[in-house]
Scaffold this motif. Structure first.
Motif, short mmCIF file in Angstrom:
data_model
loop_
_atom_site.label_atom_id
_atom_site.label_comp_id
_atom_site.label_asym_id
_atom_site.label_seq_id
_atom_site.Cartn_x
_atom_site.Cartn_y
_atom_site.Cartn_z
N GLN A 60 0.81 -1.21 0.00
CA GLN A 60 0.00 0.00 0.00
C GLN A 60 0.85 1.26 0.00
O GLN A 60 0.35 2.35 0.25
N PRO B 71 3.64 4.16 -1.58
CA PRO B 71 4.19 4.77 -2.79
C PRO B 71 5.51 4.09 -3.14
O PRO B 71 6.16 3.47 -2.30
N PRO C 112 2.93 6.61 -7.50
CA PRO C 112 1.98 6.64 -6.38
C PRO C 112 1.66 5.24 -5.88
O PRO C 112 1.93 4.23 -6.54
N ALA C 113 1.08 5.19 -4.69
CA ALA C 113 0.57 3.93 -4.16
C ALA C 113 -0.63 3.48 -4.98
O ALA C 113 -1.14 4.21 -5.84
N ASP D 291 -3.61 3.34 -4.26
CA ASP D 291 -4.77 4.20 -4.09
C ASP D 291 -4.54 5.60 -4.65
O ASP D 291 -5.36 6.51 -4.44
N GLY D 292 -3.41 5.79 -5.33
CA GLY D 292 -3.12 7.09 -5.94
C GLY D 292 -2.37 8.05 -5.04
O GLY D 292 -2.03 9.16 -5.47
N ARG D 293 -2.07 7.65 -3.80
CA ARG D 293 -1.40 8.55 -2.86
C ARG D 293 0.06 8.70 -3.22
O ARG D 293 0.77 7.73 -3.46
N LEU D 294 0.55 9.95 -3.24
CA LEU D 294 1.95 10.24 -3.50
C LEU D 294 2.72 10.30 -2.19
O LEU D 294 2.17 10.65 -1.15
N ASP E 154 7.40 9.51 4.72
CA ASP E 154 6.58 8.33 4.43
C ASP E 154 7.44 7.07 4.28
O ASP E 154 8.61 7.14 3.89
#
Length: 440
Positions: free
Chosen positions: A6, A8, A37-38, A40-43, A48
């Protein structure tokens, strides 16, 4: 990988992948090909956890992301099943503490405190906690955080560490943060120092009211340690067992302790039966603390700055030793002639660009010491920079002996204490080399 990821992703070059496969734990900015990105689109943002992959999709590990730094990723795990929750960080901290108990727990000197009472509990990459240093001084922890990832994790790590220690009956009254290193600016972090206030009942008011000093014991010797104003975290714990090596050969000798800081090598020499110790340092503040420590341990009478056993000189050692060579009356005036000289200089180089200049400095200071020593005398010398390798220091000392027209008999070769573990594959974790020689 056995679990859905999950995080990036950071895609790195083949060169970076080779280094990681060899055990190195850093990814440099120039080795990052692209960020993804991950699922789910998270950068990825500062601090992180990110996955590190070669361009062909081979997973190389997970690390903490520092986009503002030239070291953009520091690997924290090569196990794809790890989840970076409290249990993960607790496990890392437990392993770190167990390592100190195993390697140092039974080495105490007769009648002295346990060696784990003052030791480094966490040594950054070498303990799988990159960017975090934690030193224990009796009932106080001193921390240094050097990365944005660990800065974010402080509220998680500190309580977990206190719990790990409490499980062994170790009670900590305060955590003092020395987050004032200039290197933090490379991570986009500000500098500060002070008691950590984030844990109810720990540190904060009670510790702050007591000031930023702690009375700590190492090798059976008491030290008044200024946590706020001394170098690093207040004391150089990495030389603990090297000081014992000096103690073992000090009996009856006249000792010159150069770059003495707050006096630990010279005080260990006195504990080993040295007939006289001259403490020399360029910092008057450090020398004043050395004087206080000598008085605290009974080697200096109250109200006196020196006696027949000890003396103090505020001087630049690189100038002081040549003066001693040039003036035949000075060694006697300083308490000599000396037959044991300790050289514990600061790092002469902090980059590869200045290694040649540093090597000249090590050669010159060691040659000056060797010219002062008689046949049969002893030299304890070291380097505390990972850029000056063991072989580089050995070559500098060999050239110094040639220049002084003496031959050296090696007594011991040592490194940093095991609470500063050397992680193979990470040469940066090996930074201290220490030799003892007899002049023959």
């Amino acid at each position: 990988m056995k679990q859905a990821r999950q995080f990036p992703r950071v895609i790195v070059t083949k060169k970076a992948a080779r280094a990681l496969k060899g055990g190195h734990l850093w990814v440099y900015a120039g080795e990052v090909m692209r960020l993804e990105p991950a699922a789910d689109g998270r950068l990825a943002v500062d601090g992180d956890v990110v996955d590190v992959l070669e361009e062909n999709g081979t997973w190389q590990g997970a690390g903490l992301f520092s986009p503002a730094s030239t070291l953009q990723v520091r690997i924290v795990s090569r196990n794809a099943n790890d989840r970076f929750d409290d249990a993960f960080w607790r496990r890392r901290l437990r392993w770190s503490w167990e390592h100190r108990k195993t390697t140092m727990g039974r080495r105490l000197l007769p009648g002295a405190e346990p060696d784990t009472n003052c030791c480094r509990i966490v040594f950054s990459e070498a303990d799988g906690l990159p960017g975090l240093v934690v030193d224990r001084y009796e009932d106080v922890l001193v921390t240094q955080v050097g990365t944005v990832g660990m800065e974010r994790l402080r509220p998680v790590i500190y309580p977990l560490l206190l719990d790990v220690l409490a499980d062994d009956g170790v009670r900590i009254r305060g955590i003092f943060e020395r987050n004032d290193a200039p290197s933090r600016a490379k991570e986009g972090l500000g500098a500060y120092k002070g008691w950590y206030e984030g844990i109810p009942g720990i540190a904060g008011g009670a510790s702050a009211a007591a000031g930023a000093h702690v009375l700590a014991h190492e090798n059976g010797i008491a030290y008044d340690i200024d946590l706020e104003n001394s170098q690093k975290t207040g004391f150089f714990l990495d030389q603990k067992y090297n000081r014992r090596a000096v103690r073992q050969i000090a009996d009856g000798r006249r000792v010159l302790d150069c770059f003495c800081h707050v006096g630990p090598f010279g005080l260990n020499a006195l504990a080993g039966g040295a007939s006289y110790v001259r403490f020399v340092d360029a910092s008057q503040t450090a020398l004043d603390l050395a004087r206080q420590n000598a008085r605290r341990n009974g080697w200096l009478e109250d109200g006196r700055d020196a006696n027949k056993n000890v003396g103090f000189t505020c001087a630049n050692v690189l100038e002081y030793l040549p003066r001693m060579m040039g003036d035949p009356t000075l060694p006697s005036a300083e308490g000599g002639p000396f037959d044991l000289i300790v050289l514990d200089p600061p790092a002469f180089t902090k980059s590869r660009r200045t290694i040649r200049h540093a090597a000249r400095g090590y050669r010159e200071v060691n040659e000056a010491a060797l010219r002062l020593l008689p046949r049969g005398g002893y030299l304890a010398t070291c380097s505390c920079s990972h850029f000056m390798t063991r072989d580089g220091l050995a070559q500098a000392v060999a050239e110094a002996a040639h220049g002084a027209q003496v031959q050296l008999k090696q007594v011991e070769e040592r490194q940093q204490a095991p609470d500063h573990p050397i992680l193979w594959g990470m040469p940066e974790t090996h930074y201290l080399d220490f030799f003892v020689f007899q002049v023959v």
